[in-house]
Scaffold this motif. Structure first.
Motif, short mmCIF file in Angstrom:
data_model
loop_
_atom_site.label_atom_id
_atom_site.label_comp_id
_atom_site.label_asym_id
_atom_site.label_seq_id
_atom_site.Cartn_x
_atom_site.Cartn_y
_atom_site.Cartn_z
N GLN A 2 30.83 7.77 -8.02
CA GLN A 2 30.72 8.67 -6.89
C GLN A 2 29.27 9.08 -6.66
OE1 GLN A 2 33.52 11.93 -6.86
NE2 GLN A 2 34.75 10.92 -8.42
N THR A 3 28.99 9.59 -5.46
CA THR A 3 27.67 10.14 -5.19
C THR A 3 27.59 11.54 -5.78
OG1 THR A 3 28.39 11.00 -3.06
CG2 THR A 3 27.40 8.79 -3.07
N PRO A 4 26.38 12.04 -6.05
CA PRO A 4 26.25 13.38 -6.62
C PRO A 4 26.81 14.45 -5.68
CG PRO A 4 24.15 12.21 -6.73
CD PRO A 4 25.08 11.39 -5.89
N LYS A 5 27.66 15.28 -6.19
CA LYS A 5 28.24 16.38 -5.41
C LYS A 5 27.18 17.45 -5.11
CE LYS A 5 31.69 20.04 -5.99
NZ LYS A 5 32.71 20.56 -6.92
N ASN A 6 26.28 17.67 -6.08
CA ASN A 6 25.28 18.73 -5.94
C ASN A 6 23.93 18.23 -5.43
OD1 ASN A 6 27.07 20.73 -6.90
ND2 ASN A 6 26.68 20.07 -8.99
N GLY A 7 23.73 16.92 -5.38
CA GLY A 7 22.48 16.40 -4.84
C GLY A 7 21.79 15.34 -5.66
N HIS A 8 21.75 15.51 -7.00
CA HIS A 8 20.97 14.59 -7.85
C HIS A 8 21.64 14.44 -9.22
CE1 HIS A 8 17.60 15.11 -5.04
NE2 HIS A 8 17.96 16.38 -5.02
N PHE A 9 21.72 13.20 -9.68
CA PHE A 9 22.15 12.97 -11.06
C PHE A 9 20.92 12.99 -11.96
CE2 PHE A 9 25.95 10.44 -9.44
CZ PHE A 9 26.86 11.44 -9.76
N VAL A 10 21.04 13.64 -13.10
CA VAL A 10 20.01 13.62 -14.14
C VAL A 10 20.70 13.14 -15.42
CG1 VAL A 10 18.49 15.04 -15.58
CG2 VAL A 10 18.70 15.54 -13.14
N VAL A 11 20.15 12.08 -16.02
CA VAL A 11 20.70 11.54 -17.25
C VAL A 11 19.76 11.87 -18.39
CG1 VAL A 11 21.44 9.46 -18.48
CG2 VAL A 11 21.85 9.66 -16.02
N MET A 12 20.30 12.44 -19.45
CA MET A 12 19.49 12.82 -20.60
C MET A 12 19.94 11.99 -21.81
SD MET A 12 18.70 16.67 -22.08
CE MET A 12 20.28 17.27 -21.65
N ASP A 13 18.97 11.33 -22.46
CA ASP A 13 19.22 10.64 -23.72
C ASP A 13 19.06 11.67 -24.83
OD1 ASP A 13 19.70 7.86 -23.12
OD2 ASP A 13 17.64 7.80 -22.40
N VAL A 14 20.07 11.80 -25.68
CA VAL A 14 20.09 12.84 -26.68
C VAL A 14 20.37 12.25 -28.06
CG1 VAL A 14 21.21 15.00 -27.39
CG2 VAL A 14 20.98 14.46 -24.97
N SER A 15 19.63 12.73 -29.05
CA SER A 15 19.91 12.42 -30.46
C SER A 15 20.12 13.75 -31.17
CB SER A 15 18.75 11.67 -31.11
OG SER A 15 18.62 10.40 -30.52
N VAL A 16 21.20 13.84 -31.91
CA VAL A 16 21.57 15.09 -32.58
C VAL A 16 21.79 14.82 -34.06
CG1 VAL A 16 23.31 16.91 -32.71
CG2 VAL A 16 22.70 15.94 -30.50
N LYS A 17 21.27 15.70 -34.87
CA LYS A 17 21.55 15.66 -36.31
C LYS A 17 22.01 17.05 -36.70
CE LYS A 17 19.48 14.87 -40.84
NZ LYS A 17 18.22 14.59 -41.56
N VAL A 18 23.24 17.15 -37.18
CA VAL A 18 23.82 18.43 -37.59
C VAL A 18 23.60 18.59 -39.09
CG1 VAL A 18 25.91 19.83 -37.68
CG2 VAL A 18 25.52 18.30 -35.73
N ALA A 19 23.17 19.77 -39.49
CA ALA A 19 22.92 20.03 -40.91
C ALA A 19 24.20 19.83 -41.72
CB ALA A 19 22.41 21.47 -41.08
N PRO A 20 24.07 19.51 -43.00
CA PRO A 20 25.26 19.38 -43.85
C PRO A 20 26.03 20.70 -43.92
CG PRO A 20 23.31 18.52 -44.96
CD PRO A 20 22.83 19.20 -43.72
N HIS A 21 27.32 20.60 -44.15
CA HIS A 21 28.17 21.79 -44.21
C HIS A 21 27.67 22.79 -45.26
CE1 HIS A 21 31.88 24.20 -44.73
NE2 HIS A 21 31.95 24.01 -43.42
N THR A 22 27.19 22.30 -46.39
CA THR A 22 26.69 23.21 -47.43
C THR A 22 25.48 24.01 -46.94
OG1 THR A 22 25.39 21.39 -48.36
CG2 THR A 22 27.52 21.85 -49.39
N THR A 23 24.62 23.38 -46.15
CA THR A 23 23.46 24.08 -45.60
C THR A 23 23.91 25.13 -44.58
OG1 THR A 23 22.10 22.11 -45.88
CG2 THR A 23 21.28 23.78 -44.35
N LEU A 24 24.88 24.77 -43.76
CA LEU A 24 25.38 25.71 -42.76
C LEU A 24 26.05 26.91 -43.42
CD1 LEU A 24 26.90 23.21 -40.16
CD2 LEU A 24 24.79 24.54 -39.94
N THR A 25 26.91 26.65 -44.41
CA THR A 25 27.61 27.77 -45.07
C THR A 25 26.64 28.64 -45.85
OG1 THR A 25 28.25 26.33 -46.92
CG2 THR A 25 29.87 26.66 -45.17
#
Length: 117
Positions: A2-25
């Motif tokens: 589809q075409t953008p409903k709001n005007g413009h598509f923006v695509v973001m490349d993302v890399s995520v690293k979540v801390a280990p559960h022990t670090t979070l707790t």
């Protein structure tokens, strides 16, 4: 697609690293996973107008080829990468992700600028 409903598509490349559960707790955060969804983001144009998360999904939902999207939930100790697409009203501005978890003092989230092209 589809075409953008709001005007413009923006695509973001993302890399995520979540801390280990022990670090979070150890930090007092009891969270087995982090959810990263388009609706959690905000778009801010150069005039400071904020577009809330549910509005920046627009027609972006389902536009990316299967297997290229960032997983919505990332477990503690895991890494993930992929794309997120936003449907925004302005050709340039900032995508904002308010803090996901309790953060250190002075940390209020993340920002990514996107230019007009």
């Amino acid at each position: 697609m589809q075409t953008p409903k709001n005007g413009h598509f923006v695509v973001m490349d993302v890399s995520v690293k979540v801390a280990p559960h022990t670090t979070l707790t150890a930090a007092g955060i009891n969270c087995p996973s982090v959810s990263i969804r388009q609706g959690g983001f905000r778009a801010v144009d150069n005039d400071g107008k904020v577009t809330p998360g549910n509005d920046i999904i627009g027609n972006g939902y389902g536009c990316l080829p299967e297997g290229t999207e960032l997983p919505r939930d990332i477990n503690a100790g895991e890494k993930a990468s992929g794309k997120i697409i936003f449907d925004v009203p302005s050709a340039e501005g900032v995508i904002v992700l308010p803090e996901l978890l309790e953060s250190p003092a002075g940390v209020n989230g993340w920002e990514w600028a996107y230019p007009a092209q």
